[in-house]
Design a protein around this motif. Sequence first.
Motif, short mmCIF file in Angstrom:
data_model
loop_
_atom_site.label_atom_id
_atom_site.label_comp_id
_atom_site.label_asym_id
_atom_site.label_seq_id
_atom_site.Cartn_x
_atom_site.Cartn_y
_atom_site.Cartn_z
N LEU A 110 13.78 34.29 60.69
CA LEU A 110 14.66 33.52 61.26
C LEU A 110 13.95 31.87 61.95
CD1 LEU A 110 15.37 36.17 64.67
CD2 LEU A 110 16.58 35.42 62.63
N ARG A 111 13.68 31.79 60.23
CA ARG A 111 13.34 29.97 60.20
C ARG A 111 14.82 29.66 59.32
NH1 ARG A 111 7.02 29.23 59.04
NH2 ARG A 111 7.99 27.16 58.84
N ASP A 112 15.25 29.20 59.76
CA ASP A 112 16.36 28.44 59.54
C ASP A 112 16.10 27.60 57.47
OD1 ASP A 112 17.38 25.58 60.51
OD2 ASP A 112 15.28 25.84 60.55
N LEU A 113 14.24 26.98 57.46
CA LEU A 113 14.83 26.49 56.51
C LEU A 113 14.45 27.24 55.14
CD1 LEU A 113 12.24 23.79 57.62
CD2 LEU A 113 14.62 23.43 57.25
N ARG A 114 14.32 29.16 55.78
CA ARG A 114 13.91 29.81 54.40
C ARG A 114 15.29 30.47 54.03
NH1 ARG A 114 8.97 32.27 57.17
NH2 ARG A 114 7.55 31.11 57.29
N PRO A 171 28.29 35.01 78.66
CA PRO A 171 28.29 32.80 78.62
C PRO A 171 27.42 32.14 77.91
CG PRO A 171 29.31 34.15 80.53
CD PRO A 171 28.35 34.61 80.26
N GLU A 172 26.64 33.00 77.54
CA GLU A 172 25.44 31.49 77.04
C GLU A 172 25.24 32.04 75.67
OE1 GLU A 172 25.01 33.42 80.07
OE2 GLU A 172 22.92 34.71 80.19
N ASP A 173 25.52 33.43 75.04
CA ASP A 173 26.88 33.72 73.72
C ASP A 173 27.56 33.47 73.20
OD1 ASP A 173 25.64 36.89 74.50
OD2 ASP A 173 24.27 35.69 73.45
N THR A 174 28.13 31.99 73.85
CA THR A 174 28.98 31.24 73.23
C THR A 174 28.77 30.05 72.01
OG1 THR A 174 30.32 31.27 75.41
CG2 THR A 174 30.21 29.33 74.03
N ALA A 175 29.29 30.11 71.41
CA ALA A 175 28.17 29.20 69.90
C ALA A 175 28.85 29.77 68.87
CB ALA A 175 26.51 29.71 69.65
N VAL A 176 28.65 28.86 67.77
CA VAL A 176 29.41 28.46 66.30
C VAL A 176 28.19 29.16 64.95
CG1 VAL A 176 30.15 27.94 64.55
CG2 VAL A 176 31.09 26.35 66.13
N TYR A 177 28.99 30.71 65.10
CA TYR A 177 27.59 31.77 64.22
C TYR A 177 27.81 31.45 62.74
CZ TYR A 177 27.12 34.25 68.72
OH TYR A 177 26.41 34.10 70.35
N TYR A 178 26.38 31.05 62.63
CA TYR A 178 26.86 31.24 61.25
C TYR A 178 25.95 32.61 60.28
CZ TYR A 178 27.20 26.70 61.75
OH TYR A 178 28.01 25.69 62.66
N CYS A 179 26.17 33.14 59.14
CA CYS A 179 25.42 33.86 58.33
C CYS A 179 24.61 33.35 57.65
CB CYS A 179 26.28 34.87 58.26
SG CYS A 179 27.59 34.49 56.30
N ALA A 180 23.86 33.66 56.78
CA ALA A 180 23.47 32.25 55.34
C ALA A 180 22.22 33.92 55.17
CB ALA A 180 22.24 31.59 56.33
N ARG A 181 22.45 33.28 53.11
CA ARG A 181 21.76 33.79 52.64
C ARG A 181 19.77 33.64 52.66
NH1 ARG A 181 22.14 34.53 45.82
NH2 ARG A 181 20.43 32.32 46.45
N GLY A 227 25.26 20.77 71.35
CA GLY A 227 23.86 19.79 72.17
C GLY A 227 22.52 20.92 72.18
N LYS A 228 22.71 22.38 71.44
CA LYS A 228 21.50 22.07 71.34
C LYS A 228 21.64 22.60 69.64
CE LYS A 228 22.09 25.43 75.07
NZ LYS A 228 21.81 26.52 76.38
N GLU A 229 19.91 22.79 69.23
CA GLU A 229 19.73 23.43 68.40
C GLU A 229 20.19 25.15 67.69
OE1 GLU A 229 15.43 20.65 67.87
OE2 GLU A 229 15.50 22.78 67.72
N ARG A 230 20.21 24.61 66.14
CA ARG A 230 20.78 26.23 65.70
C ARG A 230 19.36 27.07 66.34
NH1 ARG A 230 22.31 25.42 59.50
NH2 ARG A 230 19.98 24.73 59.70
#
Length: 125
Positions: A107-111, A88-98, A42-45
């Motif tokens: 930390l701007r995901d569009l980059r 508990p607020e660290d609960t999430a799916v974690y992704y790595c990216a290049r 329910g939250k943004e990345r």
Amino acid sequence: QLQLMESGGGLVQPGGSLRLSCTASGFTLDYYSFGWFRQAPGKEREGVSCISSSGRDTHYVDSVKGRFTIARDNAKNTVYLQMNSLKPEDTAVYYCARLKKPYILSLRDLRYDYWGQGTQVTVSS
């Protein structure tokens, strides 16, 4: 084929630790910066941390400063995220990216151009 693969997620109690790994295949990790992101239901990345190609420069979102540490081992083609004092607020799916060139830290995901499939981190008692 260029791929990023995360591992190391799981269920941990509050105050515990996990180390996430992101292993690259199909390209050499050395010349790129990388970031870790997370997305809770329910939250943004959200951008969590990033590291320059040399590993000398790092950046963290305020909510994880002093608890998370990003690192890399170019010889193993792997980027890590050490997570301590988990909440508990660290609960999430974690992704790595290049991170795309010529960016060094962001930390701007569009980059970011390539993403892993994600690993679930659940912090609960």
